[in-house]
Design an enzyme around this catalytic site. Structure first.
Site, PDB file in Angstrom:
ATOM      1  N   TRP A 323       8.811  -6.853 -42.547  1.00 16.53           N
ATOM      2  CA  TRP A 323       9.332  -6.526 -41.303  1.00 16.53           C
ATOM      3  C   TRP A 323       9.127  -7.500 -40.216  1.00 16.53           C
ATOM      4  O   TRP A 323       9.881  -8.049 -39.355  1.00 16.53           O
ATOM      5  CB  TRP A 323       9.052  -5.286 -40.775  1.00 16.53           C
ATOM      6  CG  TRP A 323       9.377  -4.909 -39.355  1.00 16.53           C
ATOM      7  CD1 TRP A 323      10.484  -4.201 -38.942  1.00 16.53           C
ATOM      8  CD2 TRP A 323       8.560  -5.079 -37.854  1.00 16.53           C
ATOM      9  NE1 TRP A 323      10.834  -4.097 -37.476  1.00 16.53           N
ATOM     10  CE2 TRP A 323       9.615  -4.754 -36.795  1.00 16.53           C
ATOM     11  CE3 TRP A 323       7.465  -5.949 -37.542  1.00 16.53           C
ATOM     12  CZ2 TRP A 323       9.111  -4.754 -35.522  1.00 16.53           C
ATOM     13  CZ3 TRP A 323       7.293  -5.830 -36.321  1.00 16.53           C
ATOM     14  CH2 TRP A 323       8.096  -5.288 -35.553  1.00 16.53           C
ATOM     15  N   HIS A 324       7.832  -8.016 -40.331  1.00 11.98           N
ATOM     16  CA  HIS A 324       7.473  -9.032 -39.539  1.00 11.98           C
ATOM     17  C   HIS A 324       8.100 -10.461 -39.393  1.00 11.98           C
ATOM     18  O   HIS A 324       8.058 -11.209 -38.488  1.00 11.98           O
ATOM     19  CB  HIS A 324       5.751  -9.431 -39.762  1.00 11.98           C
ATOM     20  CG  HIS A 324       4.989  -8.342 -38.840  1.00 11.98           C
ATOM     21  ND1 HIS A 324       4.886  -7.169 -39.584  1.00 11.98           N
ATOM     22  CD2 HIS A 324       4.400  -8.170 -37.846  1.00 11.98           C
ATOM     23  CE1 HIS A 324       4.104  -6.211 -38.994  1.00 11.98           C
ATOM     24  NE2 HIS A 324       3.697  -6.965 -37.742  1.00 11.98           N
ATOM     25  N   GLY A 325       8.536 -10.694 -40.622  1.00 15.12           N
ATOM     26  CA  GLY A 325       9.166 -11.994 -40.872  1.00 15.12           C
ATOM     27  C   GLY A 325       9.685 -12.480 -42.123  1.00 15.12           C
ATOM     28  O   GLY A 325       9.307 -11.823 -43.054  1.00 15.12           O
TER      29      GLY A 325
END
Length: 480
Positions: A323-325
């Site tokens: 989700w973060h990248g």
């Protein structure tokens, strides 16, 4: 528009004055105005992506009504809504990652491929407002809430400018009722909001941005620096990302309180945690609870066989990392945290430390201090993968920490004495106020009973923000 910008310095008071003094008698007019101000706030970065935000908002608003009114095809419309959200998110955030990864895989198998890479900017906050919409339709499907028929109210919930670009990730069950009801100005809440914003700006501008200067230097030159410097770089990044993101959350929560809204708490002093499980109950709380409620529990949670527990633990952390990248480094970061968390889960001790550390005491015990330092060390180790540009870079960085000479004097150690003092002062203030929602919630004690000393303290923080503040830098979580 950045919180730490001159534009926001003019934007906020103008919006505040119109909201409370011109439109105070009409909640409908206030909501329309807040929505318009939120679109202006978001469009200041790139006005073209306002239309993407509007499209995403309308899709979830429409499907919320359809799911509620459907008798036999609720699940179909739920998955269609989730699919639409994920398609938008994956196209803008993950297309290049998957295309590039597929190209590397096929090349390793002997195929000559040239994947088409999109040259487009990642819309700011897309992961946050997408998750707002997904949780909204799921809650309607589960019967936890009913959809609003007022599009402006729903759009204001999704697009409310303090939380739009970096959270916290709100729930319709929490924020939408506040939007739909009349708000009455509270001087006490407004003052408390300003105090929380002041503390957020201090953490972001004074601590995080100055850490960033040296973190960037160290990670850009890691192959030539001694182990002591690399270790300092990891520690500085741990404080950079905490002060940057929790600073944003403090500003967002304080700003929302100025307009009569209470947002979900996002940080609860995570570096005072005694194990990784406690850390994750205190770090990015809105995302952690989102994954728990909408992914982990539906998968079976901690119920079932040992295999199910292990599977769900790794799924939740790896998805959280992704989700973060769109980079394998974030997946590695999630994988590492799953490894940290799993022994606690399997032993049933993941909820051992749920009470406040050193409750009723000024200082922790030696055991508590050791537990905090060990947990912090584990998080620093994982943060190196989060910060590195590739898995190879992270592994070389760690290898050099454990193999190069520890006798060399560190380089790029910050504003030699000042930066460590700023970090230490931030930790002391948060430690002394760890029982409160934020560090400046209730300035108490014999010294601060007098208004002169309280305002002197506020002025010192403001002076540090202006004097020590580094050059304007984006918030780290804007890229997510």
């Amino acid at each position: 528009m950045l919180f730490n910008s001159i534009e926001f310095l003019f934007f906020l008071p103008v919006v505040f004055l119109i909201y409370w003094f011109v439109l105070k008698n009409s909640v409908k007019a206030q909501n329309i105005f807040i929505l318009a101000a939120s679109y202006l706030f978001y469009g200041w970065w790139d006005w073209r992506f306002v239309f993407l935000l509007m499209l995403s908002t309308f899709i979830d608003y429409y499907f919320g009504l359809v799911i509620h009114n459907s008798q036999s095809r609720k699940k179909f419309f739920l998955w269609l809504s989730i699919f639409n959200n994920l398609i938008i998110l994956c196209f803008f955030k993950y297309y290049n990652f998957f295309a590039d990864s597929a190209g590397v895989l096929l090349s390793s198998m002997g195929f000559k491929v040239h994947p088409y890479i999109l040259d487009i900017a990642l819309p700011v906050g897309i992961s946050f407002y997408t998750f707002h919409g997904i949780s909204y339709v799921i809650d309607i499907y589960r019967g936890n809430t009913i959809p609003t028929k007022n599009f402006v109210n729903y759009a204001a919930f999704v697009c409310f400018f303090p939380l739009l670009v970096a959270g916290p990730i709100e729930r319709a069950t929490h924020l939408l009722p506040q939007i739909e009801t009349n708000r009455i100005f509270s001087y006490e809440k407004a003052v408390d909001g300003l105090r929380q914003m002041l503390w957020g700006f201090f953490k972001k501008v004074v601590v995080a941005d100055n850490c960033a200067i040296y973190v960037n230097q160290i990670f850009d030159n890691y192959e030539t620096l001694p182990a002591t410097t690399l270790l300092i770089g990891g520690i500085y990044f741990a404080f950079q990302i905490y002060c940057d993101f929790s600073g944003y959350s403090d500003i967002a929560l304080g700003c929302a309180r100025l307009f009569g809204f209470e947002l979900l708490r996002n940080f609860a002093y995570p570096y005072f945690s005694r194990d990784i499980a406690e850390f994750w109950r205190r770090w990015h709380i809105s995302l952690t609870t989102w994954f728990r409620d909408y992914l982990y529990i539906p998968l079976g949670g901690s119920r079932g066989s040992v295999f199910i527990v292990i599977r769900n633990t790794f799924i939740i952390f790896i998805v959280s990392g992704f989700w973060h990248g769109a980079n394998w480094t974030f997946i590695a970061w999630g994988f590492l945290n799953a490894l940290y968390f799993l022994p606690l889960m399997l032993r049933g001790s993941n909820r051992k430390n749920v009470d406040l550390i050193a409750k009723g005491r000024t200082l922790p015990t030696l055991r508590e201090l050791t537990q905090m330092l060990a947990t912090f060390a584990l998080s620093v180790f994982a943060w190196i993968f989060f910060r590195a540009s590739s898995i190879a870079e992270a592994l070389i960085y760690l290898k050099r920490i454990f193999t190069t000479s520890w006798l060399s004097a560190p380089k790029y150690t910050g504003i030699e004495i000042l930066l460590p003092l700023l970090i230490a002062s931030m930790l002391v203030i948060e430690w002394l106020n760890r029982e409160k929602q934020h560090a400046l919630q209730d300035i108490s004690g014999p010294l601060f009973k007098h208004k002169f000393f309280r305002w002197s303290y506020y002025c010192i923080l403001a002076w540090l923000i202006i004097w020590v503040g580094a050059q304007q830098q984006n918030f780290i979580y804007f890229q997510f």
